[in-house]
Design an enzyme around this catalytic site. Structure first.
Site, short mmCIF file in Angstrom:
data_model
loop_
_atom_site.label_atom_id
_atom_site.label_comp_id
_atom_site.label_asym_id
_atom_site.label_seq_id
_atom_site.Cartn_x
_atom_site.Cartn_y
_atom_site.Cartn_z
N ASP A 132 -6.63 -1.92 5.19
CA ASP A 132 -6.27 -2.90 4.18
C ASP A 132 -6.65 -4.32 4.58
O ASP A 132 -6.12 -5.29 4.03
CB ASP A 132 -4.76 -2.83 3.91
CG ASP A 132 -4.36 -1.51 3.27
OD1 ASP A 132 -5.06 -1.08 2.35
OD2 ASP A 132 -3.37 -0.92 3.72
N ASP A 172 -1.68 -1.49 6.51
CA ASP A 172 -1.75 -0.99 7.89
C ASP A 172 -2.58 -1.88 8.81
O ASP A 172 -2.68 -1.61 9.99
CB ASP A 172 -2.28 0.44 7.93
CG ASP A 172 -3.71 0.55 7.43
OD1 ASP A 172 -4.36 -0.49 7.24
OD2 ASP A 172 -4.19 1.68 7.24
N ASP A 215 0.86 -1.17 0.00
CA ASP A 215 0.00 0.00 0.00
C ASP A 215 0.91 1.24 0.00
O ASP A 215 2.08 1.14 0.37
CB ASP A 215 -0.90 -0.03 1.23
CG ASP A 215 -1.81 1.18 1.30
OD1 ASP A 215 -2.37 1.56 0.26
OD2 ASP A 215 -1.96 1.74 2.40
#
Length: 637
Positions: A507, A503, A310
């Site tokens: 996510d 995180d 991410d």
């Protein structure tokens, strides 16, 4: 007392030793037949017990290596070598004690963490004193005394004088951290030179350190299928052993030769070495601030060929900083920042906090603001220096002050905060997110570990994603994704297994969808998220590479331990084929094979050359990179 405790913990071992002693005494007393029947009968009883356990495993679909041990015990008794049978029994029953010892060594870092967890707290009483209570009785709002050297039991706010704390086990910061009155103090940190008063903001159960302890405990107790690695060799090893023993019998015509071969083919290296290696690797990971939830996860992690990341909070820090200050003519940069901070002081918005923090860090004198109002999704209005002032987006400033900010392009990846008052336009402040300094080095390390592709999955616009990719070496950029899109993209990545780094909360769906979900910088309830297979407790991207390096070394050592046991056993079997290795000697040698395999497996608890090299490389962060650049972002409040 210790002797009785050991007998209670390992009664079968105690019984085996007792039978051996009695058997020897019967021989000395001139009763060899009684000795044979006692020792041989006991050995056959243990073999029958193991056979019944093996049959139950087979009915459940699990092949057991105990068939070799059971056959060896039975064969040695039938050919009259009952003492060799007893040694095999001792090896088989002693495997539990040997495994417990090896596991204790392998889990030393995890055990140290669990033992360090506080069990009691010093809670304030109504009369101004303190009483020691179980940590479970501490509730939010309680005042707790933490003496020098003690672990802070709950998350809370510091009361009284300033104090310093060792937060290395939580944040990775090696130096003591000074906290002032009212500062947040993390549970799990250690009070330094003087006692500290902490006002609990959460109960112990809800505090982040206890959440981490629970997570570590669950990983330590997990009965994951880590023996699958050994199971791959179980059937071939069993068939080869029986074939060699049968060949020895056929060539010699002596059934004793069959027994002599099988006593050196007992399976303890396969049964114990792989689990011990995996437990050692999990312990090594915990020492690096990484919790791997099971040995099965570690095995998959070692084979990862694609790492997907991410952007926000993973490749970047996830919070904006003041990057540029562009004052209008007649206004200084310091005055512009101080004026913005005067109005933003009254806002809880993340952008407002960024501006206020920047002003304080610059040591600026922030003027007083009155009549403060907040316009949703627009900005702030306040009277500063007797003038009606607006802080926010360009349209908001124009509506409040009547002065339109001049049109100027916003650098990609920045958020523009405009300022104006009744006298005119004052200028703008540009905020941006920052790439982590160790991101390029981490990605290079991942490629060096055999990761073929590093992908970015982000909801940001394509220009942002591509610009970051160019700076830090991303191979595959996939931008403009919603959470559901990320799940689909993970499934489409061509090279697997795939590890997804995020995180742990926002996510969660994609972490669950990946072959290995890695939650980075997760603490407390986030750390306990079931969506992640690996939890990196520190806010450090480089631990992703470290965790993969540890996993690869763990699997490599497990295989080395297994093959060491197999090779030595096969060599001993081939020697026994020629009748030069009596069964009792072979049984004793097999104990040395077990010890060699286990000591090899325990090497996984120590750092390897690759891990040491990574620590050296990633410990020197790269020079700060330029801010993330993208299309202009709308200011939303």
């Amino acid at each position: 007392m210790r002797l009785f405790s050991s007998i209670r913990q390992y009664p079968v071992i105690a019984a085996t030793l007792a039978v051996g002693v009695v058997g020897v005494l019967l021989l000395v007393a001139g009763h060899p037949t009684l000795s044979y029947w006692l020792v041989g009968g006991y050995a056959l009883a243990i073999a029958a017990w193991q056979a019944w356990s093996m049959i139950r495993d087979l009915l459940r679909g699990n092949f057991g290596l105990d068939v070799l041990a059971v056959t060896a015990i039975t064969a040695t008794v039938l050919v009259g070598d009952h003492w060799a049978a007893l040694i095999v029994v001792l090896m088989l029953t002693g495997g539990e004690a040997l495994e417990d010892y090896a596991n204790a060594r392998a889990h030393r870092e995890v055990s140290a963490l669990l033992e360090r967890a506080p069990r009691f707290a010093h809670r304030a009483t109504a009369d101004g004193g303190f009483v020691e209570v179980p940590i479970s009785e501490v509730a939010a709002g309680d005042l707790v005394l933490v003496r020098p050297g003690e672990v802070v039991p709950v998350d809370g706010l510091l009361e009284g004088e300033a104090a310093s704390f060792d937060e290395s086990s939580i944040t990775g910061e090696p130096l003591p951290v000074e906290h002032l009155h009212g500062d947040q103090v993390l549970s799990g940190s250690v009070s330094q030179q003087k006692a500290a008063l902490i006002r609990a903001s959460l109960s112990a159960k809800e505090s982040q350190y206890q959440q981490i302890i629970d997570l570590v405990q669950a990983a330590a107790e997990s009965k994951s299928p880590i023996v699958r690695l050994a199971d791959r060799y179980a059937v071939p090893f069993t068939l080869v052993s029986l074939a060699i023993a049968g060949l020895a019998w056929y060539l010699s015509g002596d059934p004793v030769r069959f027994a002599e071969v099988l006593v050196v083919a007992t399976p303890c290296p396969l049964l114990i070495a792989a689990p011990v290696a995996f437990l050692a690797g999990m312990s090594r990971s915990a020492a690096n601030g990484v919790i791997v939830k099971s040995g099965g996860v570690m095995e998959t992690l070692s084979r990862v060929r694609t790492v997907a990341l991410d952007k926000t909070g993973t490749l970047t820090h996830g919070h904006p900083v003041v990057d540029l200050i562009e004052p209008a003519n007649g206004t200084s940069a310091d005055d512009l920042l101080a004026t913005a901070a005067a109005a933003e002081t009254f806002s809880a918005h993340v952008l407002a906090k960024t501006i206020v923090s920047a002003a304080h860090e610059a040591g600026l004198s922030v003027p007083a603001a009155t009549g403060v109002e907040e316009a949703t999704a627009a900005g702030m209005i306040a009277t500063i220096g007797g003038l009606r002032t607006a802080v926010g987006n360009a349209g908001h400033v124009a509506r409040v002050t009547g002065h339109q900010p001049p049109e100027a392009p916003v650098p990609p990846g920045h958020i523009a905060i405009y300022l104006g008052n009744e006298d005119g336009y004052l200028g703008r402040i540009l905020l941006s997110d920052q790439i982590r300094n160790n991101a390029p080095a981490t990605l290079r390390a991942l490629h060096g570990l055999g990761v073929c592709s590093v992908a970015m999955l982000t909801g940001d616009a394509v220009p942002t994603a591509r610009h970051i990719a160019e700076q830090i070496g991303i191979d595959d950029v996939r931008a403009g994704l919603l959470p559901a899109d990320k799940v689909a993209q993970v499934a489409e990545l061509p090279l697997g297994p795939v590890a997804m780094v995020g995180d742990g909360v926002n996510d969660a769906p994609v972490l669950a969808a990946a072959d290995v979900g890695i939650a980075m910088g997760a603490k407390g309830a986030t750390a306990a998220s079931e969506s992640a297979d690996v939890v990196i407790m520190l806010d450090d991207l480089s631990r992703v590479a470290t965790s993969i390096a540890i996993a690869q070394r763990t699997v490599r050592i497990a295989l080395q331990a297994i093959w060491l046991g197999i090779i030595i056993s096969v060599v001993l079997m081939l020697i026994a084929v020629w009748g030069v290795l009596p069964a009792i000697v072979g049984a004793a040698l097999q104990e040395l094979v077990d010890l060699a395999a286990i000591l090899t497996a325990l090497r996984a608890v120590r750092p390897g050359p690759t891990e040491r090299e990574l620590s050296h490389q990633l410990g020197h962060t790269a020079a700060p990179l330029e801010p993330v650049r993208d299309e202009p972002l709308e200011l939303a409040r």
